[in-house]
Design an enzyme around this catalytic site. Structure first.
Site, PDB file in Angstrom:
ATOM      1  N   LYS A   9       0.823  -1.209   0.000  1.00  0.00           N
ATOM      2  CA  LYS A   9       0.000   0.000   0.000  1.00  0.00           C
ATOM      3  C   LYS A   9       0.865   1.270   0.000  1.00  0.00           C
ATOM      4  CE  LYS A   9      -4.021  -2.065   2.390  1.00  0.00           C
ATOM      5  NZ  LYS A   9      -4.812  -2.001   3.657  1.00  0.00           N
ATOM      6  N   TYR A  49     -12.586  -2.377  -3.083  1.00  0.00           N
ATOM      7  CA  TYR A  49     -13.084  -2.326  -1.704  1.00  0.00           C
ATOM      8  C   TYR A  49     -14.612  -2.216  -1.643  1.00  0.00           C
ATOM      9  CZ  TYR A  49      -8.400  -1.991   0.350  1.00  0.00           C
ATOM     10  OH  TYR A  49      -7.127  -2.263   0.780  1.00  0.00           O
ATOM     11  N   PHE A  57     -15.374   4.054   7.386  1.00  0.00           N
ATOM     12  CA  PHE A  57     -13.988   4.271   6.956  1.00  0.00           C
ATOM     13  C   PHE A  57     -13.801   4.159   5.442  1.00  0.00           C
ATOM     14  CE2 PHE A  57     -14.369  -0.269   8.109  1.00  0.00           C
ATOM     15  CZ  PHE A  57     -13.875  -0.897   6.965  1.00  0.00           C
ATOM     16  N   ASN A 112      -1.981   0.217   7.441  1.00  0.00           N
ATOM     17  CA  ASN A 112      -1.531  -1.141   7.780  1.00  0.00           C
ATOM     18  C   ASN A 112      -0.738  -1.832   6.670  1.00  0.00           C
ATOM     19  OD1 ASN A 112      -3.642  -1.746   6.103  1.00  0.00           O
ATOM     20  ND2 ASN A 112      -4.838  -2.888   7.613  1.00  0.00           N
ATOM     21  N   HIS A 115      -2.200  -5.294   1.586  1.00  0.00           N
ATOM     22  CA  HIS A 115      -3.457  -6.008   1.360  1.00  0.00           C
ATOM     23  C   HIS A 115      -3.158  -7.433   0.921  1.00  0.00           C
ATOM     24  CE1 HIS A 115      -7.420  -7.105  -0.204  1.00  0.00           C
ATOM     25  NE2 HIS A 115      -6.771  -7.603  -1.241  1.00  0.00           N
ATOM     26  N   GLU A 126      -9.562 -10.764  -7.610  1.00  0.00           N
ATOM     27  CA  GLU A 126      -8.714  -9.579  -7.420  1.00  0.00           C
ATOM     28  C   GLU A 126      -7.496  -9.600  -8.342  1.00  0.00           C
ATOM     29  OE1 GLU A 126      -7.931  -9.435  -3.190  1.00  0.00           O
ATOM     30  OE2 GLU A 126      -9.986  -8.841  -2.734  1.00  0.00           O
TER      31      GLU A 126
END
Ligand code: IDP
Ligand code: MG
Length: 149
Positions: A9, A49, A57, A112, A115, A126
């Site tokens: 990310k 997402y 969020f 974080n 992914h 994905e």
């Protein structure tokens, strides 16, 4: 063979952790079958997402993923999805075990670092959303017999 999509990310790329994160998956024994440096579009981020649409969020999550370039990888291996999730650690870094990427390198859920697909089915979907067929390479490693019995 099972496949999982990994996204290094924006925070990880900005912090210079790309190499360290790739290294952990490589060392685990997962085989890279696709990899690229890219800017995620808002459209792709919202699709990726979409399961989180409507959550408080969601907007921040999409803004985070499009904020700066990422490195995406398609990894292959026996139980690739579960293995990668273990290497990544719990969603909330404060709950992630030491030894995992998030447990060692992150502090907050909104930053974080990485992914990983959460099911075999989503792994296939994905990978298809982020890579064209010509960007995925079927190959074998000389080390495969030393990793896969
Ligand atoms: P995962 O990445 O471990 O699969 P998910 O629950 O699928 O976790 O959530 C997707 C991403 O959304 C997380 O990795 C994190 O970046 C973000 N996220 C999840 N929950 C929260 C939250 O409560 N606040 C802020 N961001 C969150
Ligand atoms: Mg998830």
């Amino acid at each position: 063979m099972e496949r999982t999509l990994i996204i290094v990310k924006p925070d990880a790329v900005q912090r210079g952790l790309t190499g360290e994160i790739i290294q952990r998956f490589e060392a685990r024994g997962l085989r890279i079958v696709g990899m690229k440096f890219m800017q995620v579009s808002r459209e792709l981020a919202e699709k990726h997402y979409e399961i989180h649409q409507g959550k408080p969020f969601f907007e921040g999550l999409v803004n985070y993923i499009v904020s700066s370039p990422v490195v995406v990888m398609a990894l292959e291996g026996k139980n690739a999805v579960a293995a990668a999730r273990k290497t990544i650690g719990a969603t909330r870094p404060n709950e992630a075990e030491a030894g995992t990427i998030r447990g060692d390198l992150a502090l907050e859920v909104g930053r974080n670092l990485v992914h990983g697909s959460d099911s075999v089915e989503n792994g296939q979907i994905e990978v298809g959303n982020f890579f064209s067929p010509s960007e995925l390479i079927a190959w074998s490693r000389a080390t495969d017999p030393w990793i896969i019995e």
